[in-house]
Design an enzyme around this catalytic site. Structure first.
Site, PDB file in Angstrom:
ATOM      1  N   GLY A  32       0.844  -1.192   0.000  1.00  0.00           N
ATOM      2  CA  GLY A  32       0.000   0.000   0.000  1.00  0.00           C
ATOM      3  C   GLY A  32       0.871   1.230   0.000  1.00  0.00           C
ATOM      4  O   GLY A  32       1.743   1.386   0.866  1.00  0.00           O
ATOM      5  N   TYR A 102      -4.542  -6.828  -9.456  1.00  0.00           N
ATOM      6  CA  TYR A 102      -5.260  -6.439  -8.247  1.00  0.00           C
ATOM      7  C   TYR A 102      -6.542  -7.258  -8.081  1.00  0.00           C
ATOM      8  O   TYR A 102      -7.233  -7.555  -9.058  1.00  0.00           O
ATOM      9  CB  TYR A 102      -5.671  -4.956  -8.305  1.00  0.00           C
ATOM     10  CG  TYR A 102      -4.528  -3.982  -8.279  1.00  0.00           C
ATOM     11  CD1 TYR A 102      -3.709  -3.857  -7.166  1.00  0.00           C
ATOM     12  CD2 TYR A 102      -4.266  -3.156  -9.378  1.00  0.00           C
ATOM     13  CE1 TYR A 102      -2.673  -2.944  -7.133  1.00  0.00           C
ATOM     14  CE2 TYR A 102      -3.235  -2.250  -9.358  1.00  0.00           C
ATOM     15  CZ  TYR A 102      -2.439  -2.146  -8.241  1.00  0.00           C
ATOM     16  OH  TYR A 102      -1.405  -1.245  -8.210  1.00  0.00           O
ATOM     17  N   SER A 192       5.966  11.320 -11.159  1.00  0.00           N
ATOM     18  CA  SER A 192       6.925  10.922 -12.179  1.00  0.00           C
ATOM     19  C   SER A 192       6.772  11.879 -13.362  1.00  0.00           C
ATOM     20  O   SER A 192       5.749  12.552 -13.504  1.00  0.00           O
ATOM     21  CB  SER A 192       6.659   9.481 -12.625  1.00  0.00           C
ATOM     22  OG  SER A 192       6.799   8.588 -11.547  1.00  0.00           O
ATOM     23  N   GLY A 226      13.170   8.081 -12.275  1.00  0.00           N
ATOM     24  CA  GLY A 226      13.634   6.693 -12.321  1.00  0.00           C
ATOM     25  C   GLY A 226      15.134   6.591 -12.116  1.00  0.00           C
ATOM     26  O   GLY A 226      15.696   7.153 -11.173  1.00  0.00           O
ATOM     27  N   GLY A 255       9.175   4.559  -5.300  1.00  0.00           N
ATOM     28  CA  GLY A 255       8.652   5.921  -5.258  1.00  0.00           C
ATOM     29  C   GLY A 255       8.142   6.301  -3.883  1.00  0.00           C
ATOM     30  O   GLY A 255       8.334   7.441  -3.432  1.00  0.00           O
ATOM     31  N   ASP A 256       7.521   5.342  -3.189  1.00  0.00           N
ATOM     32  CA  ASP A 256       7.056   5.614  -1.824  1.00  0.00           C
ATOM     33  C   ASP A 256       8.245   5.848  -0.895  1.00  0.00           C
ATOM     34  O   ASP A 256       8.191   6.713  -0.011  1.00  0.00           O
ATOM     35  CB  ASP A 256       6.222   4.443  -1.313  1.00  0.00           C
ATOM     36  CG  ASP A 256       5.049   4.121  -2.218  1.00  0.00           C
ATOM     37  OD1 ASP A 256       4.489   5.061  -2.819  1.00  0.00           O
ATOM     38  OD2 ASP A 256       4.703   2.935  -2.324  1.00  0.00           O
TER      39      ASP A 256
END
Length: 315
Positions: A32, A102, A192, A226, A255-256
């Site tokens: 998450g 998902y 991004s 990136g 990224g988190d």
């Protein structure tokens, strides 16, 4: 009062080393975007609180146990006996390609609503962190995200918005319709390079998009590049940071980790360059280990990658 308050859907991630269709073992992880950021900050000694709806099933118990073990405050989490925990399957399809599926439609997390957030926002926080994933989950989650951003901004709580576009959840046009107005409540926007058009004019370049966000009150725009690092735009100018040279094994959650590192630096009073260096360091830790947040460092480990060489052993 926590340093960071965040909300969204936490899921159980089931990971395979090869194609799912071929069968084999699956490893269970916490997943998450918002809870990843909360874990990253908690490991560095910051007070982090995560709010959401969690099923009363055994997988929901697993999620809460993992978050508590990381030191994340989950006291305000709502339990949902009528809906299951969302699942995310990841398969290492090739050495360079991970594919995600998902199973989260109708999940407890997708049923998030305004009332789930009222008490936590009333208590306050140094920063509210939200992502573009939560409003894609359902109409009630979308309304809750908008309400939280508005309420925090009115209360003087800075808002950090990470665009975090998920093509499997909604179209770019649908995302832009929601995220562009949402960005107007943020003081920090993270995206991004290919997500910037979701918070501004789709025909504008990076400089024009950033200028438009500044006019709407945003103070910092972080553009993730990136393997080329990142750029931070502020009214004072542009600062860039490269990546740390590590061997990547799993880029999910990078990224988190970057966002968690930047916010940690902000809470610690670091200058812009220092915040970016910490963000890059956490990103490097994240891609160097498997799992969304398992490899994120403790504070004592922040310098662990400084000057390291491939294959180094600390004895």
């Amino acid at each position: 009062m926590p340093d960071l308050l965040t909300f969204g859907e936490s899921m159980v991630s089931l990971r395979a080393d090869g194609p799912l269709a071929a069968g084999g073992a699956l490893r269970m992880h916490l997943a998450g975007a918002e809870s990843n950021v909360a874990v990253g900050l908690a490991r560095l000694g910051h007070r982090a609180a995560w709010v959401g709806r969690v099923s009363t099933d055994e997988l929901g118990e697993y999620l809460l146990r993992q978050l508590r073990a990381e030191g994340v405050d989950v006291d305000a989490v709502a339990r949902d006996a009528d809906r299951p925990t969302g699942l995310m399957f990841l398969e290492q399809r090739t050495a360079d390609l991970t594919r995600v599926q998902y199973h989260r439609a109708g999940s407890a997390g997708s049923a998030l609503r305004v009332d789930d957030l009222r008490a936590s926002l009333a208590a306050g926080a140094r920063m509210l962190h939200l992502t573009g994933i939560t409003p894609a989950l359902s109409e009630t989650a979308r309304a809750a995200t908008r309400w939280a951003a508005e309420t925090a901004a009115e209360a003087g709580i800075p808002v950090c918005l990470d665009v975090n576009y998920r093509a499997r959840l909604w179209s770019r046009d649908a995302a832009r319709e929601v995220l562009t107005p949402l960005a107007g409540y943020a003081s920090i926007v993270v995206a991004s390079a290919d997500e910037l058009d979701l918070v501004g004019d789709p025909g504008a370049d990076e400089a024009a998009t950033v200028a438009g966000l500044f006019r709407r009150g945003v103070r910092t725009v972080l553009v993730k590049l990136g393997g080329d690092g990142a750029r931070a735009h502020t009214p004072a100018g542009v600062e860039s940071v490269g990546v740390l040279a590590v061997t990547p094994v799993d880029t999910v959650g990078a990224g988190d980790a970057f966002t968690a590192g930047y916010l940690s630096g902000l809470f610690d009073g670091l200058d812009l360059a220092g915040r970016l260096r910490r963000a890059a360091a956490l990103g490097a830790f994240a891609v160097s280990t498997r799992g969304d947040c398992e490899g994120l460092p403790r504070r004592a480990e922040l310098s662990l990658l400084d000057g390291h060489e491939a294959g180094s052993v600390l004895r």
